[in-house]
Design an enzyme around this catalytic site. Structure first.
Site, PDB file in Angstrom:
ATOM      1  N   LEU A 231     -49.231 113.356  33.052  1.00 21.67           N
ATOM      2  CA  LEU A 231     -49.145 114.623  33.772  1.00 21.67           C
ATOM      3  C   LEU A 231     -49.242 114.399  35.272  1.00 21.67           C
ATOM      4  CD1 LEU A 231     -51.315 117.007  31.559  1.00 21.67           C
ATOM      5  CD2 LEU A 231     -48.945 116.248  31.301  1.00 21.67           C
TER       6      LEU A 231
ATOM      7  N   GLY B 237     -50.337 111.424  29.292  1.00 21.77           N
ATOM      8  CA  GLY B 237     -49.197 112.221  28.830  1.00 21.77           C
ATOM      9  C   GLY B 237     -47.988 111.360  28.475  1.00 21.77           C
TER      10      GLY B 237
ATOM     11  N   ASN C 184     -55.916 107.700  28.463  1.00 18.48           N
ATOM     12  CA  ASN C 184     -56.996 107.264  29.358  1.00 18.48           C
ATOM     13  C   ASN C 184     -57.709 108.432  30.036  1.00 18.48           C
ATOM     14  OD1 ASN C 184     -54.738 107.940  30.899  1.00 18.48           O
ATOM     15  ND2 ASN C 184     -55.352 106.637  32.598  1.00 18.48           N
ATOM     16  N   GLU C 185     -57.584 109.628  29.496  1.00 17.44           N
ATOM     17  CA  GLU C 185     -58.101 110.833  30.164  1.00 17.44           C
ATOM     18  C   GLU C 185     -59.555 110.700  30.608  1.00 17.44           C
ATOM     19  OE1 GLU C 185     -55.854 110.875  27.907  1.00 17.44           O
ATOM     20  OE2 GLU C 185     -54.414 112.471  28.324  1.00 17.44           O
TER      21      GLU C 185
HETATM   22  C1  LIG Z   1     -63.569 120.816  26.164  1.00 21.81           C
HETATM   23  C2  LIG Z   1     -62.173 120.390  25.994  1.00 21.81           C
HETATM   24  C3  LIG Z   1     -61.218 121.155  26.865  1.00 21.81           C
HETATM   25  C4  LIG Z   1     -59.973 120.378  27.027  1.00 21.81           C
HETATM   26  C5  LIG Z   1     -59.119 120.995  28.057  1.00 21.81           C
HETATM   27  C6  LIG Z   1     -58.019 120.082  28.552  1.00 21.81           C
HETATM   28  C7  LIG Z   1     -58.467 119.206  29.688  1.00 21.81           C
HETATM   29  C8  LIG Z   1     -57.359 118.604  30.504  1.00 21.81           C
HETATM   30  C9  LIG Z   1     -56.467 117.684  29.788  1.00 21.81           C
HETATM   31  C10 LIG Z   1     -55.507 117.027  30.723  1.00 21.81           C
HETATM   32  C11 LIG Z   1     -54.736 115.951  30.046  1.00 21.81           C
HETATM   33  C12 LIG Z   1     -54.165 115.027  31.063  1.00 21.81           C
HETATM   34  C13 LIG Z   1     -53.205 114.199  30.801  1.00 21.81           C
HETATM   35  C14 LIG Z   1     -52.615 113.302  31.820  1.00 21.81           C
HETATM   36  O1  LIG Z   1     -51.547 112.800  31.624  1.00 21.81           O
HETATM   37  S1  LIG Z   1     -53.434 113.079  33.310  1.00 21.81           S
HETATM   38  C15 LIG Z   1     -52.563 111.813  34.180  1.00 21.81           C
HETATM   39  C16 LIG Z   1     -53.120 110.475  33.813  1.00 21.81           C
HETATM   40  N1  LIG Z   1     -52.323 109.412  34.396  1.00 21.81           N
HETATM   41  C17 LIG Z   1     -52.859 108.328  34.926  1.00 21.81           C
HETATM   42  O2  LIG Z   1     -54.052 108.137  34.945  1.00 21.81           O
HETATM   43  C18 LIG Z   1     -51.897 107.332  35.514  1.00 21.81           C
HETATM   44  C19 LIG Z   1     -52.139 107.156  36.973  1.00 21.81           C
HETATM   45  N2  LIG Z   1     -51.162 106.246  37.545  1.00 21.81           N
HETATM   46  C20 LIG Z   1     -51.224 104.904  37.420  1.00 21.81           C
HETATM   47  O3  LIG Z   1     -52.085 104.350  36.766  1.00 21.81           O
HETATM   48  C21 LIG Z   1     -50.157 104.117  38.094  1.00 21.81           C
HETATM   49  O4  LIG Z   1     -49.512 104.941  39.031  1.00 21.81           O
HETATM   50  C22 LIG Z   1     -49.102 103.513  37.166  1.00 21.81           C
HETATM   51  C23 LIG Z   1     -49.729 102.381  36.339  1.00 21.81           C
HETATM   52  C24 LIG Z   1     -48.502 104.561  36.232  1.00 21.81           C
HETATM   53  C25 LIG Z   1     -47.944 102.937  37.997  1.00 21.81           C
HETATM   54  O5  LIG Z   1     -48.442 102.034  38.948  1.00 21.81           O
HETATM   55  P1  LIG Z   1     -47.591 101.650  40.221  1.00 21.81           P
HETATM   56  O6  LIG Z   1     -48.341 100.562  40.914  1.00 21.81           O
HETATM   57  O7  LIG Z   1     -46.190 101.367  39.860  1.00 21.81           O
HETATM   58  O8  LIG Z   1     -47.521 102.985  41.086  1.00 21.81           O
HETATM   59  P2  LIG Z   1     -48.667 103.582  42.049  1.00 21.81           P
HETATM   60  O9  LIG Z   1     -49.968 103.568  41.368  1.00 21.81           O
HETATM   61  O10 LIG Z   1     -48.570 102.883  43.364  1.00 21.81           O
HETATM   62  O11 LIG Z   1     -48.196 105.081  42.184  1.00 21.81           O
HETATM   63  C26 LIG Z   1     -47.096 105.447  42.992  1.00 21.81           C
HETATM   64  C27 LIG Z   1     -47.346 106.846  43.518  1.00 21.81           C
HETATM   65  O12 LIG Z   1     -47.436 107.745  42.427  1.00 21.81           O
HETATM   66  C28 LIG Z   1     -48.653 108.469  42.478  1.00 21.81           C
HETATM   67  N3  LIG Z   1     -49.076 108.746  41.080  1.00 21.81           N
HETATM   68  C29 LIG Z   1     -49.279 107.882  40.103  1.00 21.81           C
HETATM   69  N4  LIG Z   1     -49.581 108.515  38.969  1.00 21.81           N
HETATM   70  C30 LIG Z   1     -49.580 109.822  39.223  1.00 21.81           C
HETATM   71  C31 LIG Z   1     -49.813 110.987  38.444  1.00 21.81           C
HETATM   72  N5  LIG Z   1     -50.076 110.956  37.139  1.00 21.81           N
HETATM   73  N6  LIG Z   1     -49.724 112.183  39.047  1.00 21.81           N
HETATM   74  C32 LIG Z   1     -49.435 112.269  40.367  1.00 21.81           C
HETATM   75  N7  LIG Z   1     -49.192 111.193  41.163  1.00 21.81           N
HETATM   76  C33 LIG Z   1     -49.267 109.982  40.605  1.00 21.81           C
HETATM   77  C34 LIG Z   1     -49.591 107.537  43.202  1.00 21.81           C
HETATM   78  O13 LIG Z   1     -50.645 108.248  43.756  1.00 21.81           O
HETATM   79  C35 LIG Z   1     -48.665 106.977  44.253  1.00 21.81           C
HETATM   80  O14 LIG Z   1     -48.477 107.985  45.248  1.00 21.81           O
HETATM   81  P3  LIG Z   1     -48.346 107.613  46.809  1.00 21.81           P
HETATM   82  O15 LIG Z   1     -47.281 106.591  46.890  1.00 21.81           O
HETATM   83  O16 LIG Z   1     -48.031 108.913  47.445  1.00 21.81           O
HETATM   84  O17 LIG Z   1     -49.670 107.074  47.226  1.00 21.81           O
END
Ligand SMILES: CCCCCCCCCCC/C=C/C(=O)SCCNC(=O)CCNC(=O)[C@H](O)C(C)(C)COP(=O)(O)OP(=O)(O)OC[C@H]1O[C@@H](n2cnc3c(N)ncnc32)[C@H](O)[C@@H]1OP(=O)(O)O
Length: 338
Positions: free
Chosen positions: A143, A188, A211-212
């Protein structure tokens, strides 16, 4: 940017997103009305213009849709911003590649586009769907965190409703669905992979998992149900609490993915797996899938509004906002340090 202007921008984006969904509904009707043949060209690009760039009058909108539909019936539409969709006319297998740099994160607009395409491919009678990515080393980062950080509530609700919609469509899809996981697939991204009938992952320094908890958030019940259905209860218990990101080899060992192959073999492996699945009578295969998945689908279908309310109330808590803010800042820091 002031809160008022942020709110205004969000409202505009939301309106655009809703409009593009409505546009598609008209468009698909017109498309059918024109009597066009699906799969008229081998590997024809099948993309819809998912981002309405301006708010048009109903008349203008209709004539634009007609013009677009005419183009569509002849051959194809141009390249979509976020997705690259092609259909093999001989097999009826579609390939949908996510192309939303930098990390294919699921924003409201992206999810809307995915929903639209699933509907389109389904109504065109596609038999199989391969979901992959055009970005090197990224399947999807899950997400879009900025959708959940300091959100506008109306947009946040729409965002979650659209994610539910996408999950419902994909998890119960009549099509044979195969994920070609050529890059990282956290949270996601992992959910989308798990919705598919088969997962082929590239070997290498990649990760996949829910990994939430590492973000200080909790995967909702339908995420964890999907994981339990994939790897079993005990493994899911461990994985969810630890926010475990698996290497490809670990993932195949617990059944989170079905095959791990060298990157350059992913496409061929997906193709041969699809060919095997296509031999099974479609109706029997889909009913078998639903027998196993329908109870999980029903659990969300019966509680959708409650699930949205829970999500909004959880995400907007001060402590959760703080965790998300820190996680985002760490991501940005890491990206800057590269
Ligand atoms: C009581 C119970 C109630 C329950 C109610 C529900 C609760 C909420 C549930 C919500 C569920 C959430 C689901 C999700 O999917 S949350 C998102 C989780 N994702 C991550 O943790 C991944 C994060 N990203 C990374 O680890 C790396 O980016 C990755 C390995 C994917 C790629 O690495 P790479 O080195 O290639 O790229 P960068 O890390 O340099 O990233 C480039 C730019 O992209 C931005 N970025 C990365 N991921 C995200 C993201 N998910 N959303 C927004 N932006 C993201 C990162 O910041 C870099 O940006 P900049 O270049 O501007 O710095």
């Amino acid at each position: 940017m002031s809160m008022a202007s942020k709110s205004m921008l969000n409202a505009q984006a939301l309106a655009r997103s809703r409009l593009s969904y409505r546009c598609y509904n008209h468009l698909s009707k017109i498309h059918v009305g024109l009597g066009s043949t699906p799969y008229s060209t081998k590997n024809s690009k099948v993309t819809a213009s998912h981002q309405a760039h301006s708010l048009l009058s109903p008349c203008k909108l209709l004539s634009q849709q007609k013009a677009t539909a005419r183009k569509f019936s002849q051959r194809s539409l141009g390249q979509d911003n976020l997705l690259d969709v092609s259909v093999d006319s001989s097999s009826g297998v579609a390939t949908l590649k996510m192309q939303k740099p930098p990390v294919n994160s699921f924003s409201l607009e992206f999810l809307t586009s995915l929903c639209i395409n699933l509907d389109k491919l389904h109504s065109d009678g596609c038999r199989g769907l391969v979901i992959g990515s055009s970005l090197p080393k990224i399947f999807s980062a899950g997400l879009e965190i900025t959708e959940m950080y300091q959100p506008d509530e109306a947009r946040l609700r729409e965002f979650w409703r659209t994610l539910q919609e996408f999950w419902i469509k994909l998890y119960g899809s009549q099509m044979i669905t195969i994920a070609a996981i050529t890059g990282h697939s956290p949270a996601g991204g992992c959910l989308v992979s798990m919705c598919c009938d088969h997962r082929v992952m590239a070997d290498g320094k990649l990760t996949i998992g829910l990994n939430e908890t590492l973000l200080g958030i909790v995967a909702p019940r339908w995420f964890s149900d999907t994981l339990i259905n994939t790897v079993g209860h005990r493994e899911a218990e461990r994985a969810l609490q630890l926010g475990k990101l698996y290497s490809p080899q670990e993932a195949v060992a617990v059944g989170l993915v079905d095959q791990v192959v060298p990157l350059e073999s992913v496409a061929a492996t997906v193709e041969s797996t699809m060919a095997q699945w296509l031999k099974i009578p479609s109706h029997a295969r889909h009913l078998s899938k639903l027998q196993l998945r329908q109870p999980t689908l029903d659990r969300l279908l019966h509680t959708r509004q409650e699930d949205i309310d829970n999500f909004v109330s959880f995400i907007t808590k001060e402590s959760i906002q703080k965790s998300l803010g820190m996680y985002l800042a760490a991501l940005k820091q890491r990206s800057k340090a590269k």
